[in-house]
Design an enzyme around this catalytic site. Structure first.
Site, PDB file in Angstrom:
ATOM      1  N   HIS B  57     -17.729 -25.787 -21.556  1.00 11.78           N
ATOM      2  CA  HIS B  57     -17.508 -24.341 -21.512  1.00 11.78           C
ATOM      3  C   HIS B  57     -16.551 -23.939 -20.393  1.00 11.78           C
ATOM      4  O   HIS B  57     -16.473 -22.771 -20.022  1.00 11.78           O
ATOM      5  CB  HIS B  57     -18.831 -23.606 -21.323  1.00 11.78           C
ATOM      6  CG  HIS B  57     -19.878 -23.972 -22.318  1.00 11.78           C
ATOM      7  ND1 HIS B  57     -19.676 -23.831 -23.671  1.00 11.78           N
ATOM      8  CD2 HIS B  57     -21.124 -24.502 -22.173  1.00 11.78           C
ATOM      9  CE1 HIS B  57     -20.757 -24.249 -24.316  1.00 11.78           C
ATOM     10  NE2 HIS B  57     -21.646 -24.672 -23.428  1.00 11.78           N
ATOM     11  N   HIS B 219     -21.639 -23.218 -28.900  1.00  9.35           N
ATOM     12  CA  HIS B 219     -21.747 -24.631 -29.260  1.00  9.35           C
ATOM     13  C   HIS B 219     -21.416 -24.809 -30.730  1.00  9.35           C
ATOM     14  O   HIS B 219     -21.849 -25.770 -31.361  1.00  9.35           O
ATOM     15  CB  HIS B 219     -23.150 -25.162 -28.971  1.00  9.35           C
ATOM     16  CG  HIS B 219     -23.650 -24.790 -27.623  1.00  9.35           C
ATOM     17  ND1 HIS B 219     -24.424 -23.673 -27.408  1.00  9.35           N
ATOM     18  CD2 HIS B 219     -23.447 -25.353 -26.419  1.00  9.35           C
ATOM     19  CE1 HIS B 219     -24.681 -23.585 -26.113  1.00  9.35           C
ATOM     20  NE2 HIS B 219     -24.098 -24.578 -25.496  1.00  9.35           N
TER      21      HIS B 219
END
Lengths: 215, 331
Positions: B57, B219
């Site tokens: 991320h 995700h």
């Protein structure tokens, strides 16, 4: 088994780990009936790590030893079984603290801390068809037997039969937690893999205590 | 798969090593726990702010360790929660007399790891609190959550508590501020493509050439719906509608507007999205007084973006405006 408290705890933990590794297929088959079948595999892989690193685990005191076991188990067992089983060791370790001697009351307090930890982590309780359905009656039995003055071997024998009876009885329950809960009513009629795992483990501990207890 | 990697298993450690080498004066890297921390942390007079999550991320959260932001980041592997012993060791390393605040995005694995790390550290007398972030409006429950997911809006919570902690706020005050910011922050994302985790070597999910995933998680988890590709303005309108009506934000509000790239979208396209969002909000009487257009919380190489709104008041505005120095430097 005589020996120090740490030696006794080591025997118990080592027996748990070895039993999990030896029963990978059996526990997996139990779980496959209504769960996803990975319980035996997950438990075996995690406890393999415990056995592999056995000699290097912190043995400062009972608390430190159990907390380290909890960390290994949490981190190396996949899915939710890791945090659930790891929490039990971790809470027992925190409860024991820097003890080098353990009274019967302390052992019961450690088991209560472990089961309360599992309840909180899994947001579950007795009757949800989980390992708690074997662990909690077993702990109750241990507390009763210790209070009545029974010796350790006798306490463990009763713990084993209590856990076995309680685990068998989970076939009457409907799963309300864990992967098996997705199957709802279909989960009735088969035992909970976690509860049966506990029963098999306690039977092995009871046996090991009397046969390996010469130290 | 064409990626700048050596060994997929070393993706996270080698990235962390790179960040540490690029910032030798300000950061310390402890490879045994994936721990990246400020060189001057922990401090006796400051609550330590720690964020942990899966990797993938970036720049969240390893590149926003620095003054006015995080004291440390505790990342797991790509898209995997950090192991609880990493959380525990990180908390011990960051232990301050004023306590340690753990910021956790609402995913089941992260929450378990951080809950356990907290309990272990507390047993050793360390003051620890957890603040959970859940700004995603797309779905109520998801693949990895009970309740809403934590996505790009976590930046604003980190920024606010990071600033307040520099000013000496105690841990109760930081919990109040962090929860307050989380309560007025809403996000929704959209994916134009899937993403490729290095260890997997292939795309995480399939998305057709002419399809987009509206409400995607960071995700690659499913969102609200899969729909036909359309133009930028129409996509913004759909994101904005979902976000604005959720709080809701209304005429007269001052807001911060973030257009966050998910890793594989050029900044130019992000500004095309920003343009429409700014114009539509202005039409609705919602005044954009703070703007954020960049990559803040990505999903590896996913093409896509998320839109975040934060309702501002004087307190939040001042904390968002306070100075900060982090490893992502553009000057």
């Amino acid at each position: 088994m005589s020996g120090t408290a740490l030696q006794q705890v080591e025997l118990v933990v080592r027996t748990i780990a070895q039993t999990a590794v030896d029963n990978e297929k059996y526990f997996g088959d139990l779980d496959a009936v209504v769960g996803d079948g990975d319980f035996g595999y997950s438990l075996a892989r995690g406890f393999e790590k415990v056995l592999e690193g056995w000699d290097d685990i912190d043995r400062t005191d009972v608390g430190a030893f159990l907390k380290k076991i909890g960390m290994i188990v949490t981190s190396r067992i996949g899915g939710t079984s890791g945090p659930i089983w790891g929490t039990a060791f971790m809470k027992a370790g925190i409860s024991a603290g820097p003890a080098n001697e353990l009274s019967g009351e302390q052992v019961v307090a450690m088991l209560r801390a472990a089961t309360d930890g599992i309840k909180a982590r899994g947001q579950s309780d007795v009757g949800d068809k989980t390992l708690l359905d074997a662990l909690v009656p077993m702990t109750d039995a241990i507390e009763r037997e210790l209070a009545s003055g029974a010796d350790h071997a006798a306490v463990l024998a009763v713990a084993a039969t209590t856990a076995r009876t309680a685990a068998e009885a989970t076939s009457e329950l409907v799963a309300r937690r864990g992967r098996a809960s997705y199957t709802g009513e279909r989960s009735r009629g088969s035992v909970d893999a976690g509860a049966m795992g506990v029963a098999v483990i306690v039977e092995r501990i009871s046996h090991a205590w009397t046969t390996e207890g010469a130290s | 798969m064409k990626k700048f990697i050596n060994d997929p298993q070393q993706f996270v450690p080698e990235m962390l090593e790179g960040i540490a080498l690029a910032n030798p004066d300000t950061l310390r890297y402890l490879p045994e726990y994936n721990l990246l921390m400020r060189a001057d942390s922990p401090r006796e007079d400051k609550v330590s702010i720690v964020q942990g999550s899966g990797s993938g991320h970036e720049p969240a959260h390893v590149m926003i360790v620095g003054k006015g932001m995080l004291d440390a980041a505790c990342p797991g592997d790509v898209f995997a929660a950090p192991p609880m012993d990493y959380v525990y060791e990180t908390t011990k390393k960051l232990a301050s007399p004023k306590g340690v605040l753990l910021l956790v995005n609402n995913y089941t694995g992260d929450r378990m790891a951080f809950d356990m790390g907290k309990e272990m550290a507390e047993a050793e007398g360390i003051r620890v609190e957890i603040l959970t972030i859940n700004d995603d409006v797309a779905v109520k429950d998801s693949l990895y959550t009970v309740g809403r997911r934590g996505v790009a809006g976590n930046f604003f919570v980190i920024k606010a508590v990071g600033a307040a902690s520099e000013q000496g706020a105690d841990i109760e005050e930081l919990l109040r501020i962090g929860n307050k910011v989380n309560d007025v922050t809403r996000t929704m994302g959209v994916a134009l493509t899937s993403c490729t985790p290095p260890a997997k070597g292939s795309t995480l999910f399939e998305l057709g050439e002419d399809e987009i995933e509206m409400g995607v998680g960071i995700h690659g988890e499913p969102g609200r719906k899969r729909m036909k590709m359309t133009n930028a303005d129409a996509i913004v309108d759909e994101l904005l509608e979902a976000v604005v009506t959720d709080l809701p934000y209304s005429s007269g509000d001052d807001v911060a507007l973030m257009i966050n790239g998910l890793g594989g979208t050029p900044i130019s396209e992000l500004y095309i999205l920003y343009r429409r969002a700014h114009q539509k909000l202005t039409e609705q009487g919602i005044k954009v007084t703070r703007s954020y257009v960049n990559e803040y919380c990505t999903s590896l190489d996913m093409a896509g973006a998320s839109l975040t709104l934060v309702k501002l008041d004087d307190e939040i505005d001042a904390l968002l405006g306070a100075p900060a120095e982090v490893a992502v430097r553009v000057f």
